[in-house]
Design an enzyme around this catalytic site. Structure first.
Site, PDB file in Angstrom:
ATOM      1  N   HIS A 159       0.869  -1.189   0.000  1.00 16.70           N
ATOM      2  CA  HIS A 159       0.000   0.000   0.000  1.00 16.70           C
ATOM      3  C   HIS A 159       0.903   1.235   0.000  1.00 16.70           C
ATOM      4  O   HIS A 159       1.956   1.227   0.635  1.00 16.70           O
ATOM      5  CB  HIS A 159      -0.848   0.072   1.277  1.00 16.70           C
ATOM      6  N   ASP A 161       0.663   3.843   1.709  1.00 16.36           N
ATOM      7  CA  ASP A 161       0.928   4.368   3.051  1.00 16.36           C
ATOM      8  C   ASP A 161       1.943   3.533   3.836  1.00 16.36           C
ATOM      9  O   ASP A 161       2.204   3.806   4.996  1.00 16.36           O
ATOM     10  CB  ASP A 161      -0.374   4.577   3.838  1.00 16.36           C
ATOM     11  N   CYS A 254      -2.417   2.821   9.181  1.00 12.43           N
ATOM     12  CA  CYS A 254      -3.450   1.890   8.686  1.00 12.43           C
ATOM     13  C   CYS A 254      -4.616   1.767   9.643  1.00 12.43           C
ATOM     14  O   CYS A 254      -5.690   1.338   9.243  1.00 12.43           O
ATOM     15  CB  CYS A 254      -2.897   0.475   8.545  1.00 12.43           C
TER      16      CYS A 254
HETATM   17  N1  ARG Z   1      -3.798  -7.279   6.615  1.00  6.73           N
HETATM   18  C1  ARG Z   1      -4.235  -6.086   5.987  1.00  6.73           C
HETATM   19  C2  ARG Z   1      -4.211  -6.278   4.474  1.00  6.73           C
HETATM   20  O1  ARG Z   1      -3.347  -6.963   3.996  1.00  6.73           O
HETATM   21  C3  ARG Z   1      -3.360  -4.926   6.405  1.00  6.73           C
HETATM   22  C4  ARG Z   1      -3.815  -3.617   5.852  1.00  6.73           C
HETATM   23  C5  ARG Z   1      -2.859  -2.489   6.150  1.00  6.73           C
HETATM   24  N2  ARG Z   1      -3.404  -1.254   5.758  1.00  6.73           N
HETATM   25  C6  ARG Z   1      -2.747  -0.235   5.180  1.00  6.73           C
HETATM   26  N3  ARG Z   1      -3.390   0.857   4.962  1.00  6.73           N
HETATM   27  N4  ARG Z   1      -1.497  -0.340   4.784  1.00  6.73           N
HETATM   28  O2  ARG Z   1      -5.050  -5.797   3.764  1.00  6.73           O
END
Ligand code: ARG
Length: 263
Positions: A159, A161, A254
């Site tokens: 991601h 972020d 997150c």
């Molecule tokens: N386990 C979640 C996924 O893989 C973690 C999400 C993390 N969120 C973020 N905004 N980076 O989707």
């Protein structure tokens, strides 16, 4: 935010998650509460809580619910079925709260603020692992803003972020190797003073920080060197141990979704 009542590692959809490495429920609850308290008490934020729900262990990562613009939610279309189950819950919550919901065409994936971060008036949009490139045009037309798509290149930083964190109108933290060459050039072009973090800091989710004015709330694993660099630029770091959430591939940023723009 969403309490980690049902948080667990129930599947593997990114390289951080392993069914063999479970989250410790009591520890996760305590870490989440500490993050909540830093935001609510030390930084005086008003926090709304999305009700937790069984069967959707990643609902705690509210940054992925969508992207909020005024009273509109551009709702996420999650890539993996395990997280698609969050969509109706998110939608119901925002509808009840009086938001207009924008759904993107089902053929495109979009994981909300996890992949879409404002740098001034420009929205930087990360695509490949969770969001699809064509979404950048849809976002631009819904938001009436310039949207810059950048391709992510390293699965561990799936991601935007996890590898890019706007700090103020001139600077941002980033991990350059998480981008391809073109993406690196785009970021160097829009951010006058980018602060590159080391691989060790990136793996401690240094870029997954919540920024409120000069306050930076991040996982406690940041190196002393990075803390010093931030301090020199006038930022105060609020470290919170979020090790239980790193097991799912997430940290401070997150776990929150911004509902109103910074003052
Ligand atoms: N386990 C979640 C996924 O893989 C973690 C999400 C993390 N969120 C973020 N905004 N980076 O989707």
């Amino acid at each position: 935010m969403c309490r980690p009542t049902h948080y667990a590692i129930s599947y593997e959809i990114n390289p951080w998650m392993s069914l063999a490495r479970q989250a410790h429920p009591a520890r996760a609850r305590a870490q989440w509460q500490r993050l909540h308290d830093v935001l609510a008490r030390a930084l005086r934020l008003r926090i709304r809580l999305l009700p937790p729900s069984p069967g959707v262990p990643d609902l705690v990562f509210t940054a992925n619910a969508g992207l909020v613009a005024g009273r509109t939610l551009i709702r996420s279309n999650f890539r993996y079925p395990q997280r698609q189950r969050e969509q109706p819950l998110v939608e119901r919550y925002f509808r009840k709260a009086g938001y207009r919901i924008v759904r993107l065409p089902a053929r495109y994936d979009f994981e909300g603020e996890g992949d879409a971060l404002w740098f001034g008036r420009t929205l930087v949009f990360g695509f490949r692992f969770r969001s699809d490139e064509p979404v950048h045009e849809l976002l631009a037309s819904h938001l009436g803003a310039r949207v810059l798509p950048v391709e992510l290149a390293d699965r561990r930083f799936y991601h935007l972020d996890t590898c890019f964190c706007p700090l103020d109108e001139r600077s941002a933290l980033w991990y350059p190797r998480a981008f391809d060459r073109y993406g690196r050039r785009v970021i160097e072009h829009v951010v006058p003073n980018p602060i590159a973090v080391s691989q060790a800091d990136a793996l401690q989710f240094a870029c997954n920080a919540i920024v409120l004015g000069r306050a930076v709330v991040a996982h406690a694993g940041l190196s002393p060197g990075l803390r010093r660099r931030l301090a020199r630029r006038g930022f105060t770091v609020y470290p919170v141990d979020l090790s239980e959430f790193l097991k799912a591939g997430g940290a401070a940023k997150c776990l929150v979704l911004r509902l109103s723009p910074p003052p």
